[in-house]
Design a protein around this motif. Structure first.
Motif, PDB file in Angstrom:
ATOM      1  N   GLU A   3     -14.435 -32.109 -10.021  1.00  0.00           N
ATOM      2  CA  GLU A   3     -15.083 -30.910  -9.482  1.00  0.00           C
ATOM      3  C   GLU A   3     -14.006 -29.952  -8.979  1.00  0.00           C
ATOM      4  O   GLU A   3     -13.017 -30.373  -8.389  1.00  0.00           O
ATOM      5  N   THR A   4     -14.199 -28.670  -9.237  1.00  0.00           N
ATOM      6  CA  THR A   4     -13.230 -27.680  -8.778  1.00  0.00           C
ATOM      7  C   THR A   4     -13.928 -26.597  -7.973  1.00  0.00           C
ATOM      8  O   THR A   4     -14.826 -25.933  -8.466  1.00  0.00           O
ATOM      9  N   VAL A  81     -22.128 -27.877 -13.568  1.00  0.00           N
ATOM     10  CA  VAL A  81     -22.586 -26.498 -13.413  1.00  0.00           C
ATOM     11  C   VAL A  81     -21.344 -25.664 -13.137  1.00  0.00           C
ATOM     12  O   VAL A  81     -20.711 -25.795 -12.093  1.00  0.00           O
ATOM     13  N   ALA A  82     -20.983 -24.830 -14.104  1.00  0.00           N
ATOM     14  CA  ALA A  82     -19.786 -24.004 -13.990  1.00  0.00           C
ATOM     15  C   ALA A  82     -20.206 -22.547 -13.789  1.00  0.00           C
ATOM     16  O   ALA A  82     -21.159 -22.068 -14.405  1.00  0.00           O
ATOM     17  N   PHE A 114       2.442 -13.904  -8.716  1.00  0.00           N
ATOM     18  CA  PHE A 114       1.876 -15.156  -8.226  1.00  0.00           C
ATOM     19  C   PHE A 114       0.800 -15.680  -9.164  1.00  0.00           C
ATOM     20  O   PHE A 114      -0.040 -16.488  -8.770  1.00  0.00           O
ATOM     21  N   LYS A 115       0.856 -15.228 -10.402  1.00  0.00           N
ATOM     22  CA  LYS A 115      -0.155 -15.587 -11.397  1.00  0.00           C
ATOM     23  C   LYS A 115      -0.246 -17.104 -11.577  1.00  0.00           C
ATOM     24  O   LYS A 115      -1.343 -17.664 -11.603  1.00  0.00           O
ATOM     25  N   ASP A 116       0.886 -17.787 -11.692  1.00  0.00           N
ATOM     26  CA  ASP A 116       0.868 -19.234 -11.904  1.00  0.00           C
ATOM     27  C   ASP A 116       0.334 -19.983 -10.689  1.00  0.00           C
ATOM     28  O   ASP A 116      -0.418 -20.951 -10.825  1.00  0.00           O
ATOM     29  N   THR A 117       0.702 -19.530  -9.500  1.00  0.00           N
ATOM     30  CA  THR A 117       0.198 -20.146  -8.268  1.00  0.00           C
ATOM     31  C   THR A 117      -1.313 -20.010  -8.194  1.00  0.00           C
ATOM     32  O   THR A 117      -2.019 -20.971  -7.868  1.00  0.00           O
ATOM     33  N   LEU A 118      -1.811 -18.819  -8.503  1.00  0.00           N
ATOM     34  CA  LEU A 118      -3.247 -18.581  -8.459  1.00  0.00           C
ATOM     35  C   LEU A 118      -3.971 -19.337  -9.572  1.00  0.00           C
ATOM     36  O   LEU A 118      -5.023 -19.946  -9.338  1.00  0.00           O
ATOM     37  N   LYS A 119      -3.400 -19.332 -10.759  1.00  0.00           N
ATOM     38  CA  LYS A 119      -4.022 -20.009 -11.902  1.00  0.00           C
ATOM     39  C   LYS A 119      -4.172 -21.504 -11.635  1.00  0.00           C
ATOM     40  O   LYS A 119      -5.182 -22.110 -12.002  1.00  0.00           O
ATOM     41  N   ALA A 120      -3.201 -22.112 -10.977  1.00  0.00           N
ATOM     42  CA  ALA A 120      -3.269 -23.537 -10.649  1.00  0.00           C
ATOM     43  C   ALA A 120      -4.452 -23.838  -9.732  1.00  0.00           C
ATOM     44  O   ALA A 120      -4.922 -24.974  -9.668  1.00  0.00           O
ATOM     45  N   LYS A 121      -4.938 -22.827  -9.030  1.00  0.00           N
ATOM     46  CA  LYS A 121      -6.082 -22.991  -8.132  1.00  0.00           C
ATOM     47  C   LYS A 121      -7.342 -22.354  -8.711  1.00  0.00           C
ATOM     48  O   LYS A 121      -8.327 -22.135  -7.994  1.00  0.00           O
ATOM     49  N   ASN A 122      -7.321 -22.034 -10.004  1.00  0.00           N
ATOM     50  CA  ASN A 122      -8.446 -21.403 -10.701  1.00  0.00           C
ATOM     51  C   ASN A 122      -8.822 -20.054 -10.100  1.00  0.00           C
ATOM     52  O   ASN A 122      -9.990 -19.686 -10.050  1.00  0.00           O
ATOM     53  N   ASP A 158     -16.508 -25.467 -10.793  1.00  0.00           N
ATOM     54  CA  ASP A 158     -17.219 -26.462 -11.595  1.00  0.00           C
ATOM     55  C   ASP A 158     -17.727 -27.528 -10.632  1.00  0.00           C
ATOM     56  O   ASP A 158     -16.933 -28.243 -10.023  1.00  0.00           O
ATOM     57  N   ARG A 159     -19.021 -27.591 -10.479  1.00  0.00           N
ATOM     58  CA  ARG A 159     -19.628 -28.601  -9.594  1.00  0.00           C
ATOM     59  C   ARG A 159     -20.270 -29.670 -10.471  1.00  0.00           C
ATOM     60  O   ARG A 159     -20.947 -29.358 -11.433  1.00  0.00           O
TER      61      ARG A 159
END
Length: 178
Positions: A3-4, A81-82, A114-122, A158-159
């Motif tokens: 889950e994210t 559920v995304a 900070f695109k990669d930092t943010l992308k890693a956290k969706n 994503d739950r």
């Protein structure tokens, strides 16, 4: 896949860390979450301070969901559920450098540094980002430099929930006259 979704505290920590990096400070009192509990403003008029508030915006895009049921094992499926949450991050800067600090934060996000930092956290920046707004604030008979900035980010969420497969069912056929 797990889950994210990020909690408010995780979002605040993420944006606090990035803001501190942009402003080149390790001083935790320079970038703060929310507002001071001791009262307003609780710092000196010549100090540069940034406050971060995280909230969620309602948006037509947030109403779209995708539900799937990927198999987990022979007896269960994962209900997934995304959807997208729109995260609104508001910065309020005080001090002699308030406008410059706000503009610097905005530009560094637009540069996608900070695109990669943010992308890693969706998290993904919505690039329609308004300019900082300078609004001096009258407090205790003195005008304090103040600048506000906000940006919005999409967060992919994503739950998941385990749901059992139907194993058997009773079927009754009832005949009737036509």
């Amino acid at each position: 896949m797990a889950e994210t979704n990020l909690t408010i505290t995780e979002l605040e920590d993420t944006f606090s860390t990035i803001t501190s990096q942009i402003l080149g400070t390790l001083d935790e009192s320079r970038v703060r979450i929310g507002w001071p509990r001791e009262g307003a403003p609780a710092w000196k008029i010549d100090e540069d301070i940034a406050f971060i508030l995280v909230a969620f915006d309602d948006d037509p895009y947030t109403r779209q969901t995708e539900t799937t049921y990927p198999a987990l094992d022979q007896f269960n499926a994962n209900q997934s559920v995304a959807y997208t949450r729109v995260v609104r991050v508001s910065w309020t800067f005080y001090g002699p450098s308030s406008f410059e600090d706000a503009d610097k934060v905005r530009v560094e996000f637009l540069r996608q540094n900070f695109k990669d930092t943010l992308k890693a956290k969706n998290l993904f920046l919505i690039t329609d980002t308004p300019m900082p707004s300078r609004m001096p604030e009258l407090f205790n008979g003195r005008w304090w430099n103040r600048t506000s900035l906000y940006m919005r980010f999409n967060e992919k969420v994503d739950r998941r929930l385990t749901v059992p497969y139907l194993q058997s069912a009773n079927v009754n056929v009832i005949g009737g006259a036509l």
